[in-house]
Motif scaffolding. Structure first.
Motif, mmCIF file in Angstrom:
data_model
loop_
_atom_site.group_PDB
_atom_site.id
_atom_site.type_symbol
_atom_site.label_atom_id
_atom_site.label_comp_id
_atom_site.label_asym_id
_atom_site.label_seq_id
_atom_site.Cartn_x
_atom_site.Cartn_y
_atom_site.Cartn_z
ATOM 1 N N GLY A 76 1.227 -1.399 -0.045
ATOM 2 C CA GLY A 76 0.072 -0.245 0.023
ATOM 3 C C GLY A 76 1.004 1.243 -0.335
ATOM 4 N N PRO A 77 0.246 2.486 0.283
ATOM 5 C CA PRO A 77 1.114 3.785 0.460
ATOM 6 C C PRO A 77 1.661 3.601 1.191
ATOM 7 N N ARG A 78 2.747 4.770 1.218
ATOM 8 C CA ARG A 78 3.223 5.716 2.469
ATOM 9 C C ARG A 78 2.367 5.690 3.607
ATOM 10 N N ALA A 85 12.169 -0.105 27.042
ATOM 11 C CA ALA A 85 10.842 0.698 26.246
ATOM 12 C C ALA A 85 11.482 0.835 25.019
ATOM 13 N N VAL A 86 11.126 0.829 24.105
ATOM 14 C CA VAL A 86 11.311 0.548 22.284
ATOM 15 C C VAL A 86 10.181 0.690 21.578
ATOM 16 N N ALA A 87 10.776 2.147 20.705
ATOM 17 C CA ALA A 87 9.639 2.475 19.010
ATOM 18 C C ALA A 87 10.134 1.784 17.926
ATOM 19 N N GLY A 88 9.066 1.485 17.147
ATOM 20 C CA GLY A 88 9.473 0.640 15.968
ATOM 21 C C GLY A 88 8.380 1.590 13.962
ATOM 22 N N HIS A 89 8.593 2.301 13.568
ATOM 23 C CA HIS A 89 8.293 2.280 12.409
ATOM 24 C C HIS A 89 6.846 0.946 12.421
ATOM 25 N N ARG A 90 6.081 1.603 11.897
ATOM 26 C CA ARG A 90 4.791 0.034 11.285
ATOM 27 C C ARG A 90 4.695 -0.384 10.428
ATOM 28 N N THR A 91 4.297 0.882 9.578
ATOM 29 C CA THR A 91 4.349 0.782 7.810
ATOM 30 C C THR A 91 5.350 1.313 6.739
ATOM 31 N N THR A 92 6.307 1.526 7.905
ATOM 32 C CA THR A 92 8.015 1.814 6.385
ATOM 33 C C THR A 92 8.861 1.652 6.878
ATOM 34 N N TYR A 93 9.863 1.984 6.153
ATOM 35 C CA TYR A 93 10.727 1.717 6.734
ATOM 36 C C TYR A 93 11.085 0.246 7.284
ATOM 37 N N ALA A 136 9.217 -1.791 9.058
ATOM 38 C CA ALA A 136 7.446 -2.021 9.021
ATOM 39 C C ALA A 136 8.123 -2.812 10.134
ATOM 40 N N PRO A 137 9.279 -2.944 11.113
ATOM 41 C CA PRO A 137 9.299 -3.927 12.141
ATOM 42 C C PRO A 137 8.554 -4.217 13.408
ATOM 43 N N LEU A 138 7.447 -2.769 12.974
ATOM 44 C CA LEU A 138 6.793 -3.574 14.340
ATOM 45 C C LEU A 138 4.538 -3.782 13.180
ATOM 46 N N TRP A 139 4.882 -3.741 11.825
ATOM 47 C CA TRP A 139 3.889 -4.099 11.715
ATOM 48 C C TRP A 139 2.465 -5.363 12.362
ATOM 49 N N SER A 140 3.231 -5.864 12.667
ATOM 50 C CA SER A 140 2.404 -7.242 13.432
ATOM 51 C C SER A 140 2.323 -7.186 14.485
ATOM 52 N N ILE A 141 2.392 -5.986 15.418
ATOM 53 C CA ILE A 141 2.482 -5.698 17.172
ATOM 54 C C ILE A 141 0.942 -5.650 16.944
ATOM 55 N N GLY A 142 0.207 -5.542 16.603
ATOM 56 C CA GLY A 142 -1.431 -5.563 16.649
ATOM 57 C C GLY A 142 -1.845 -7.272 17.044
ATOM 58 N N GLU A 143 -0.972 -8.253 16.025
ATOM 59 C CA GLU A 143 -1.689 -9.532 16.096
ATOM 60 C C GLU A 143 -1.219 -10.134 17.665
ATOM 61 N N LEU A 144 0.164 -9.519 18.054
ATOM 62 C CA LEU A 144 0.061 -10.261 19.916
ATOM 63 C C LEU A 144 -0.797 -10.522 20.701
ATOM 64 N N ALA A 165 3.893 1.679 18.255
ATOM 65 C CA ALA A 165 3.976 2.062 17.368
ATOM 66 C C ALA A 165 2.581 2.610 16.609
ATOM 67 N N CYS A 166 2.914 3.720 16.032
ATOM 68 C CA CYS A 166 1.317 4.078 15.679
ATOM 69 C C CYS A 166 0.230 3.344 15.210
ATOM 70 N N HIS A 167 -0.817 3.729 14.649
ATOM 71 C CA HIS A 167 -1.853 2.813 14.908
ATOM 72 C C HIS A 167 -2.984 4.433 14.411
ATOM 73 N N PRO A 168 -4.567 3.559 13.784
ATOM 74 C CA PRO A 168 -4.555 1.909 13.243
ATOM 75 C C PRO A 168 -2.851 2.719 12.051
ATOM 76 N N LYS A 169 -2.529 1.268 11.639
ATOM 77 C CA LYS A 169 -1.021 1.015 10.029
ATOM 78 C C LYS A 169 -2.248 2.201 8.854
ATOM 79 N N PHE A 170 -1.213 2.971 8.617
ATOM 80 C CA PHE A 170 -0.804 3.863 7.700
ATOM 81 C C PHE A 170 -1.510 5.474 8.167
ATOM 82 N N SER A 171 -1.185 5.418 9.448
ATOM 83 C CA SER A 171 -1.965 6.803 10.282
ATOM 84 C C SER A 171 -1.837 6.713 11.396
ATOM 85 N N ALA A 172 -1.568 8.283 11.687
ATOM 86 C CA ALA A 172 -0.564 8.687 13.047
ATOM 87 C C ALA A 172 -1.455 8.955 14.255
#
Length: 224
Positions: free
Chosen positions: A12-14, A120-128, A130-138, A191-198
Motif C-alpha cells: 500500500g501507500p506510504r 521501552a522501544v519504538a518502531g515504524h509500523r508501515t515504513t522502513y 515496518a518492524p512493528l507491522w504485526s504488533i496488533g496480532e500479538l 507504534a502508530c495506530h491504525p496502520k498508515f495513520s498517526a
C-alpha cells in the motif's frame, strides 16, 4: 508453541511512523539492503563479549549499582516475536536516522533488557522495513524474547492498548504510573495506530518471566 501466525508484508501507500514520537513516514529502503543490515547487526551482537568498554554513566538509575548508557546508535539486542515470525534488531535511541534503518529504537531514558523498571522501544509500523507491522496480532501470553550478548530475556505479553500520542506515561518506570517505584521488569513496544495513520498509538506491554544464560542455549520459545 503450536500457535503460529503468518507474517504479513506491507502493501500500500506510504504510511506514517512509529512510537510515542510524532514521526512521518517515507519510502522504505530496498528489502535486500535491510536484510543485510539485520544480518550484520545479528552477527555483531552474537559475537560480542563483555570486556572493558568506555560508556557514559547512566543518570537516575536506582538499582543494580552504577549503570551505563550505551552510545547512540549502538546495537543493544534482538527482539524475537515468534508467534508472528518477527526478528528485529534494537539500537540505542529513537531519532529518525536510527528508526529509519528498520530497527527498533530504545528510549534512552528507560531501562535496559531484564532490568527492574521498563525497557521501552519504538518502531515504524508501515515504513522502513515496518518492524512493528504485526504488533496488533500479538495476544496475551505470547512470548517476547529479547536476546542480548549475555543470553535471552523471556517476557510474556500482558496486554496491548490503544492510546493517544500524548500518553508518554507508558514509558515510565512503571508503565502508566509516572513516579511510582518499580518492582517488576516491564517491556513496552510502541507504534502508530491504525496502520498508515498517526492518529493514535498502539502499545504492547510485557512482563519478564525468566532469563536464560547464553551458556544454557536458546529457550524453546526461539527454537532451543
Amino acid at each position: 508453541m503450536d500457535r503460529r501466525r503468518r507474517r504479513r508484508h506491507e502493501r500500500g501507500p506510504r504510511g506514517r511512523a512509529a512510537g510515542v514520537l510524532r514521526l512521518r513516514g517515507g519510502v522504505p529502503r530496498p528489502r535486500d539492503r535491510q536484510r543485510q543490515r539485520h544480518r550484520d547487526r545479528r552477527e555483531r551482537l552474537r559475537g560480542r563479549r563483555r570486556g572493558p568498554r568506555r560508556r557514559r554513566p547512566r543518570r537516575g538509575k536506582r538499582r543494580g549499582g552504577p549503570a551505563e548508557t550505551p552510545a547512540e546508535g549502538e546495537d543493544l539486542a534482538l527482539v524475537h516475536l515468534p508467534t508472528v515470525g518477527e526478528l528485529r534488531p534494537v539500537a540505542q535511541g529513537v531519532a529518525l536516522p536510527i528508526l529509519n534503518l528498520g530497527v527498533l529504537g530504545h528510549y534512552p531514558s528507560t531501562d535496559l533488557p531484564g532490568e527492574v523498571g521498563n525497557f521501552a522501544v519504538a518502531g515504524h509500523r508501515t515504513t522502513y522495513g515496518a518492524p512493528l507491522w504485526s504488533i496488533g496480532e500479538l495476544r496475551p501470553g505470547d512470548p517476547v524474547v529479547v536476546e542480548t550478548a549475555e543470553g535471552w530475556h523471556v517476557y510474556d505479553l500482558d496486554r496491548t492498548e490503544i492510546i493517544a500520542p500524548t500518553q508518554t506515561e507508558v514509558i515510565a518506570d512503571v508503565p502508566g504510573e509516572p513516579g511510582a517505584e518499580p518492582t517488576q521488569a516491564w517491556m513496552v513496544m510502541t507504534a502508530c495506530h491504525p496502520k498508515f495513520s498517526a492518529a493514535q498509538r498502539i502499545a504492547a506491554f510485557a512482563l519478564l518471566d525468566r532469563f536464560v544464560p547464553r551458556a544454557d542455549g536458546p529457550p524453546p520459545e526461539v527454537g532451543g
